[in-house]
Design an enzyme around this catalytic site. Structure first.
Site, PDB file in Angstrom:
ATOM      1  N   HIS A   1      -7.726   3.025   3.279  1.00 38.21           N
ATOM      2  CA  HIS A   1      -7.696   3.844   4.497  1.00 38.21           C
ATOM      3  C   HIS A   1      -9.104   4.041   5.085  1.00 38.21           C
ATOM      4  O   HIS A   1      -9.237   4.361   6.262  1.00 38.21           O
ATOM      5  CB  HIS A   1      -7.103   5.226   4.202  1.00 38.21           C
ATOM      6  CG  HIS A   1      -5.612   5.255   4.038  1.00 38.21           C
ATOM      7  ND1 HIS A   1      -4.966   4.684   2.972  1.00 38.21           N
ATOM      8  CD2 HIS A   1      -4.636   5.780   4.827  1.00 38.21           C
ATOM      9  CE1 HIS A   1      -3.657   4.876   3.093  1.00 38.21           C
ATOM     10  NE2 HIS A   1      -3.430   5.534   4.207  1.00 38.21           N
TER      11      HIS A   1
ATOM     12  N   CYS B   1      -4.282  -1.514  -1.904  1.00 35.05           N
ATOM     13  CA  CYS B   1      -4.414  -0.083  -2.180  1.00 35.05           C
ATOM     14  C   CYS B   1      -5.389   0.089  -3.343  1.00 35.05           C
ATOM     15  O   CYS B   1      -5.156  -0.473  -4.434  1.00 35.05           O
ATOM     16  CB  CYS B   1      -3.042   0.478  -2.549  1.00 35.05           C
ATOM     17  SG  CYS B   1      -3.078   2.193  -3.101  1.00 35.05           S
TER      18      CYS B   1
ATOM     19  N   CYS C   1     -11.074   2.815  -0.851  1.00 32.57           N
ATOM     20  CA  CYS C   1      -9.684   3.134  -0.485  1.00 32.57           C
ATOM     21  C   CYS C   1      -9.424   2.416   0.827  1.00 32.57           C
ATOM     22  O   CYS C   1     -10.275   2.448   1.726  1.00 32.57           O
ATOM     23  CB  CYS C   1      -9.528   4.641  -0.310  1.00 32.57           C
ATOM     24  SG  CYS C   1      -8.000   5.137   0.527  1.00 32.57           S
TER      25      CYS C   1
ATOM     26  N   ASP D   1       0.867  -1.200   0.000  1.00 31.96           N
ATOM     27  CA  ASP D   1       0.000   0.000   0.000  1.00 31.96           C
ATOM     28  C   ASP D   1       0.894   1.239   0.000  1.00 31.96           C
ATOM     29  O   ASP D   1       2.114   1.141   0.195  1.00 31.96           O
ATOM     30  CB  ASP D   1      -0.911   0.007   1.249  1.00 31.96           C
ATOM     31  CG  ASP D   1      -1.856   1.218   1.267  1.00 31.96           C
ATOM     32  OD1 ASP D   1      -2.377   1.600   0.199  1.00 31.96           O
ATOM     33  OD2 ASP D   1      -2.074   1.799   2.351  1.00 31.96           O
ATOM     34  N   SER D   2       0.265   2.408  -0.167  1.00 36.03           N
ATOM     35  CA  SER D   2       1.032   3.655  -0.087  1.00 36.03           C
ATOM     36  C   SER D   2       1.347   4.016   1.361  1.00 36.03           C
ATOM     37  O   SER D   2       2.148   4.913   1.608  1.00 36.03           O
ATOM     38  CB  SER D   2       0.221   4.789  -0.717  1.00 36.03           C
ATOM     39  OG  SER D   2      -1.007   4.926  -0.026  1.00 36.03           O
TER      40      SER D   2
ATOM     41  N   GLU E   1      -4.060   8.949   7.917  1.00 37.22           N
ATOM     42  CA  GLU E   1      -2.627   8.854   8.250  1.00 37.22           C
ATOM     43  C   GLU E   1      -2.313   9.731   9.464  1.00 37.22           C
ATOM     44  O   GLU E   1      -1.403   9.452  10.227  1.00 37.22           O
ATOM     45  CB  GLU E   1      -1.752   9.294   7.060  1.00 37.22           C
ATOM     46  CG  GLU E   1      -1.802   8.363   5.864  1.00 37.22           C
ATOM     47  CD  GLU E   1      -0.849   7.151   5.932  1.00 37.22           C
ATOM     48  OE1 GLU E   1       0.253   7.275   6.486  1.00 37.22           O
ATOM     49  OE2 GLU E   1      -1.243   6.084   5.421  1.00 37.22           O
TER      50      GLU E   1
ATOM     51  N   THR F   1      -6.022   2.785  -5.022  1.00 40.50           N
ATOM     52  CA  THR F   1      -5.489   3.638  -6.090  1.00 40.50           C
ATOM     53  C   THR F   1      -4.545   2.842  -6.992  1.00 40.50           C
ATOM     54  O   THR F   1      -4.634   2.907  -8.221  1.00 40.50           O
ATOM     55  CB  THR F   1      -4.752   4.853  -5.480  1.00 40.50           C
ATOM     56  OG1 THR F   1      -5.556   5.416  -4.454  1.00 40.50           O
ATOM     57  CG2 THR F   1      -4.460   5.891  -6.538  1.00 40.50           C
TER      58      THR F   1
ATOM     59  N   GLY G   1      -3.278   9.138  -4.113  1.00 43.84           N
ATOM     60  CA  GLY G   1      -4.534   9.637  -4.690  1.00 43.84           C
ATOM     61  C   GLY G   1      -4.381  10.735  -5.738  1.00 43.84           C
ATOM     62  O   GLY G   1      -4.964  10.653  -6.810  1.00 43.84           O
TER      63      GLY G   1
HETATM   64  N1  DGL Z   1      -4.814   3.316   0.676  1.00 44.50           N
HETATM   65  C1  DGL Z   1      -4.787   3.866  -0.613  1.00 44.50           C
HETATM   66  C2  DGL Z   1      -5.973   3.531  -1.472  1.00 44.50           C
HETATM   67  O1  DGL Z   1      -6.583   2.553  -1.241  1.00 44.50           O
HETATM   68  C3  DGL Z   1      -4.166   5.127  -0.872  1.00 44.50           C
HETATM   69  C4  DGL Z   1      -4.492   6.453  -0.374  1.00 44.50           C
HETATM   70  C5  DGL Z   1      -3.477   7.402  -0.963  1.00 44.50           C
HETATM   71  O2  DGL Z   1      -2.281   7.038  -0.978  1.00 44.50           O
HETATM   72  O3  DGL Z   1      -3.878   8.463  -1.436  1.00 44.50           O
HETATM   73  O4  DGL Z   1      -6.322   4.202  -2.389  1.00 44.50           O
END
Ligand code: DGL
Length: 259
Positions: free
Chosen positions: A184, A73, A182, A10-11, A152, A75, A43
């Site tokens: 998160h 992730c 997402c 993931d990011s 975050e 994205t 994103g």
């Molecule tokens: N957790 C990520 C997602 O599912 C990324 C959020 C991000 O890095 O902007 O999109």
């Protein structure tokens, strides 16, 4: 029996919401997690950049001898999964396909909403995959650029988070199911539950990804020690604190790497 670990990518910290589900499904498997915190957030970044970060992440995990990779992730899944699936022979599982499979078999979902990052929504991947998975499905989508940075930051249960989510949900209250597109966003589940009508199903794709992984892996490794190894591309972030919220435990051995 294949004793190699499972890789996850993931990011940042959001992928741990998927890790939690994978861990429930595979209590003994060793897992290598990579958070590309140096390049967070994904994103707002261009597709070319996301593809290049995703390739780097996958190559790092392959260098750790993993036997399958979960792109935890939304994205990276939306922007890069088709490219990386063609490039690497290792099984790669993203967030969209398992979710669409679930929606296609759920008889009570005829209108669905998806919330995700601006990059995910702009790519149209969620929207087109959902529209194709079920005839007549009405799909609503909304980019929520503030939510991943707030997660975050650990702001997942305060008034700012609630008001932002309320605004993002303004056109979504009539859907039968809401996809947290997402990784998160499951951190805000309490708020989503209270802001949406109780009849709306809140879908955390992480659970569906864990099931898909189970069906992809021919055998599961019951003899391993359930080890979690975490690598970050930048450790100057709030990862440990947010991870504690998600996993309800302290993480000690996080390694910083450059890829
Ligand atoms: N957790 C990520 C997602 O599912 C990324 C959020 C991000 O890095 O902007 O999109």
């Amino acid at each position: 029996m294949d004793i190699r670990p499972i890789g996850m990518f993931d990011s940042g910290v959001g992928g741990l919401t998927v890790y939690k589900e994978v861990r429930n499904m595979f209590p003994n498997e060793n897992i290598v997690y990579l958070g590309d915190t140096k390049n967070f957030p994904y994103g707002p970044k261009s597709r070319d950049n996301i593809i290049s970060y995703t390739k780097q992440g996958i190559e790092f995990l392959i260098s750790k001898d993993v036997r399958a990779i979960v792109i935890a992730c939304g994205t990276a899944t939306s922007q890069a999964i088709d490219v990386v699936k063609d490039l690497y022979s290792i099984p790669i599982i993203g967030m969209i396909e398992p979710t669409c499979n679930y929606i296609s078999t759920s008889s009570n979902i005829s209108k669905v909403g998806v919330l995700a990052t601006e990059g995910s929504i702009k790519s149209g991947s969620w929207q087109s995959s959902l529209s194709m998975c079920k005839h007549g499905l009405i799909v609503k989508s909304r980019a929520c650029p503030l939510l991943a940075p707030m997660a975050e930051e650990g702001w997942t249960d305060n008034e700012i988070a609630r008001l932002s989510i309320r605004k993002y949900l303004a056109d979504m209250t009539d859907v039968d199911a809401l996809i947290l597109g997402c990784t998160h966003y499951p951190l805000f589940t309490n708020i989503f539950k209270t802001e949406m009508p109780s009849s709306c199903e809140i879908i955390n794709p992480g659970k569906l990804v864990a099931k898909k992984l189970k069906s992809e892996l021919s055998d599961s490794n019951d003899t391993a020690s359930g080890n979690l190894e975490i690598f970050l591309t930048d450790s100057e972030c709030n990862f440990v604190n947010v991870a504690k919220k998600i996993l309800d435990k302290d993480l000690y051995s996080i390694k910083q790497i450059s890829i």
